[in-house]
Scaffold this motif. Sequence first.
Motif, PDB file in Angstrom:
ATOM      1  N   CYS A  72       2.279  95.721  19.720  1.00 38.96           N
ATOM      2  CA  CYS A  72       2.121  96.359  20.896  1.00 38.96           C
ATOM      3  C   CYS A  72       0.991  97.261  21.240  1.00 38.96           C
ATOM      4  O   CYS A  72      -0.059  97.147  22.064  1.00 38.96           O
ATOM      5  CB  CYS A  72       3.563  97.195  21.612  1.00 38.96           C
ATOM      6  N   ARG A  73       0.660  98.406  20.201  1.00 37.71           N
ATOM      7  CA  ARG A  73      -0.474  98.979  19.912  1.00 37.71           C
ATOM      8  C   ARG A  73      -1.771  98.369  19.819  1.00 37.71           C
ATOM      9  O   ARG A  73      -2.923  98.652  20.505  1.00 37.71           O
ATOM     10  CB  ARG A  73      -0.259  99.946  18.729  1.00 37.71           C
ATOM     11  N   MET A  74      -1.637  97.171  19.003  1.00 37.08           N
ATOM     12  CA  MET A  74      -3.120  96.390  19.025  1.00 37.08           C
ATOM     13  C   MET A  74      -3.420  95.597  20.134  1.00 37.08           C
ATOM     14  O   MET A  74      -4.509  95.553  20.561  1.00 37.08           O
ATOM     15  CB  MET A  74      -2.964  95.525  17.863  1.00 37.08           C
ATOM     16  N   HIS A  75      -2.052  95.069  20.765  1.00 39.59           N
ATOM     17  CA  HIS A  75      -2.727  94.546  21.988  1.00 39.59           C
ATOM     18  C   HIS A  75      -3.253  95.297  23.120  1.00 39.59           C
ATOM     19  O   HIS A  75      -4.286  94.806  23.798  1.00 39.59           O
ATOM     20  CB  HIS A  75      -1.268  93.871  22.485  1.00 39.59           C
ATOM     21  N   LYS A  76      -2.756  96.661  23.123  1.00 35.58           N
ATOM     22  CA  LYS A  76      -3.238  97.561  24.064  1.00 35.58           C
ATOM     23  C   LYS A  76      -4.639  97.678  23.884  1.00 35.58           C
ATOM     24  O   LYS A  76      -5.635  97.934  24.657  1.00 35.58           O
ATOM     25  CB  LYS A  76      -2.605  98.903  23.983  1.00 35.58           C
ATOM     26  N   LEU A  77      -5.289  97.589  22.746  1.00 40.01           N
ATOM     27  CA  LEU A  77      -6.627  98.036  22.224  1.00 40.01           C
ATOM     28  C   LEU A  77      -7.525  96.559  22.334  1.00 40.01           C
ATOM     29  O   LEU A  77      -8.666  96.886  22.582  1.00 40.01           O
ATOM     30  CB  LEU A  77      -6.739  98.304  20.431  1.00 40.01           C
ATOM     31  N   VAL A  78      -6.913  95.654  21.938  1.00 40.08           N
ATOM     32  CA  VAL A  78      -7.900  94.259  21.435  1.00 40.08           C
ATOM     33  C   VAL A  78      -7.215  93.471  22.465  1.00 40.08           C
ATOM     34  O   VAL A  78      -8.096  91.930  22.687  1.00 40.08           O
ATOM     35  CB  VAL A  78      -7.864  93.946  20.129  1.00 40.08           C
ATOM     36  N   GLY A  79      -6.374  93.338  23.020  1.00 42.00           N
ATOM     37  CA  GLY A  79      -5.855  92.208  24.069  1.00 42.00           C
ATOM     38  C   GLY A  79      -5.295  91.066  23.348  1.00 42.00           C
ATOM     39  O   GLY A  79      -4.720  91.289  22.493  1.00 42.00           O
ATOM     40  N   ASP A  80      -5.523  89.847  23.915  1.00 44.73           N
ATOM     41  CA  ASP A  80      -4.889  88.921  23.571  1.00 44.73           C
ATOM     42  C   ASP A  80      -5.536  88.041  22.248  1.00 44.73           C
ATOM     43  O   ASP A  80      -5.849  86.932  22.048  1.00 44.73           O
ATOM     44  CB  ASP A  80      -4.955  87.492  24.409  1.00 44.73           C
TER      45      ASP A  80
END
Length: 76
Positions: free
Chosen positions: A43-51
């Motif tokens: 979840c944290r990574m997706h907020k930062l880098v998207g898909d």
Amino acid sequence: MENHLMTKKPKTNPIVASSSSEEVSSLEWEAVNMNQEEEDLICRMHKLVGDRWELIAGRVPGRTAEEIERFWVMKN
């Protein structure tokens, strides 16, 4: 009218085949289970880098980009 019915039948067959394929694919997607730490990190990574599943998978030990993406799609 017969021409209209004949045109309609071929259109139905690909749709049925497509639905069958989607059902098979969705069954495979249910198998991904993540622990709480993995979920939080994703979840944290997706907020930062998207898909960017490959990039996220590089931060989650033992997980592939496909597993991460399946988890995300099923969760959201």
